[in-house]
Design an enzyme around this catalytic site. Structure first.
Site, mmCIF file in Angstrom:
data_model
loop_
_atom_site.group_PDB
_atom_site.id
_atom_site.type_symbol
_atom_site.label_atom_id
_atom_site.label_comp_id
_atom_site.label_asym_id
_atom_site.label_seq_id
_atom_site.Cartn_x
_atom_site.Cartn_y
_atom_site.Cartn_z
ATOM 1 C CG HIS A 262 -1.884 1.064 1.352
ATOM 2 N ND1 HIS A 262 -2.906 1.243 0.452
ATOM 3 C CD2 HIS A 262 -2.025 2.052 2.290
ATOM 4 C CE1 HIS A 262 -3.643 2.283 0.822
ATOM 5 N NE2 HIS A 262 -3.122 2.802 1.928
ATOM 6 C CG PHE A 263 1.866 3.480 3.190
ATOM 7 C CD1 PHE A 263 1.463 4.765 2.886
ATOM 8 C CD2 PHE A 263 1.179 2.788 4.174
ATOM 9 C CE1 PHE A 263 0.399 5.373 3.560
ATOM 10 C CE2 PHE A 263 0.116 3.381 4.854
ATOM 11 C CZ PHE A 263 -0.271 4.672 4.544
#
Length: 289
Positions: A262-263
């Site tokens: 996600h990051f």
């Protein structure tokens, strides 16, 4: 050198990071949940020699003011309005938009309203298509349908330390490459009294975003902003299913799926910085060599 500043918007202190010369093209960096401009702490200095970079914290996040849910209506419309006023307050005229997670519905509201200001889009795990809302979103969709205490209870895990750490570690190649400072920093702000109510309000408000997808897609088709997609393909929250459809509506798309979560900046920040440099240098004028 990155500077750390605050500007007053509608009585709220909006914190932002800024680096690079204003004579260079501007990149406006819009963060996701549950983080802040802190997510751009490494990207900003990596690009500051050629670009002017600005990264605000939204109300309720990071170092910006955190009014209670009774003092401020936490909706994506209102967050976009605050960012729009922030843009005016610091006198940004034209900019590329880097949108990630919550930054996408905020940024796309602004881009659709002021398309002439947006020079390009940089999309990192930011959704604008129904295909991108999959299993993770089922309990959240139930909350959109019925804002009950029972449905809210099922979402409260999202503000726990375990969930915050999972957002940073799920889908990455190398856990040892992910600094614990990330989830520790985010959790510090999530744990402030009343912040859980803010996050629930925004999870509910997220239900207004899919209704605007057709409008944002029309903006893509009509204005054709050059778009760089740098997407963590192992993201369970915003899977790669949401990345591909951009290619339906946009003609000038550079497309990269990264083998991370996600990051994506945490594990592939250097690669993303290089992609941005090369992409914007080829698309925009007046970038120093």
């Amino acid at each position: 050198m990155t500077t750390y500043r605050t500007v007053s918007i509608d009585g709220l202190d909006i914190f932002y990071r800024e680096a690079g010369s204003r004579n260079n093209p501007t990149i406006l960096l819009l963060h996701g949940f549950p983080t802040s401009s802190h997510m751009f702490r490494n990207l900003i200095p990596a690009l500051a020699d050629k670009f002017h970079l600005v990264a605000p914290d939204y109300p309720g996040y990071g170092n910006s003011s955190m009014p209670t849910v009774n003092e401020f209506d936490y909706t994506f419309d209102n967050l976009a309005e605050i960012v729009e006023k922030f843009i005016a307050a610091i006198a940004l005229k034209k900019y590329s938009l880097y949108v990630m997670d919550y930054g996408a519905p905020i940024g796309y509201r602004i881009a659709a309203k002021y398309p002439e200001r947006v020079q390009s889009l940089i999309v990192q795990n930011g959704n604008a298509y129904e295909e991108g809302l999959r299993e993770f979103w089922e309990p959240i969709k139930a909350y959109w349908q019925e804002r009950s205490p029972e449905n809210a209870e099922k979402l409260k895990y999202l503000v726990t330390l375990e969930a915050t750490k999972w957002q940073y570690t799920n889908g990455v190649r190398n856990l040892e490459a992910i600094s614990p400072d990330t989830w520790t920093m985010d959790q510090h702000f999530l744990d402030r009294p009343g912040n859980d109510e803010i996050q629930l309000a925004l999870l509910y408000s997220y239900g207004t975003n899919p209704l605007l997808y057709p409008q944002w897609q029309e903006y893509f088709r009509n204005y054709q902003p050059p778009t760089l997609i740098v997407w963590g393909k192992n993201d369970y929250i915003f899977p790669a299913d949401g990345a591909y459809p951009y290619q339906r509506d946009l003609k000038d798309v550079e497309f990269h799926l990264l083998d991370t979560g996600h990051f994506a900046l945490e594990e592939d920040g250097d690669a993303i910085a290089n992609y941005i440099d090369q992409f914007l240098t080829s698309r925009l004028q007046s970038i120093p060599v």
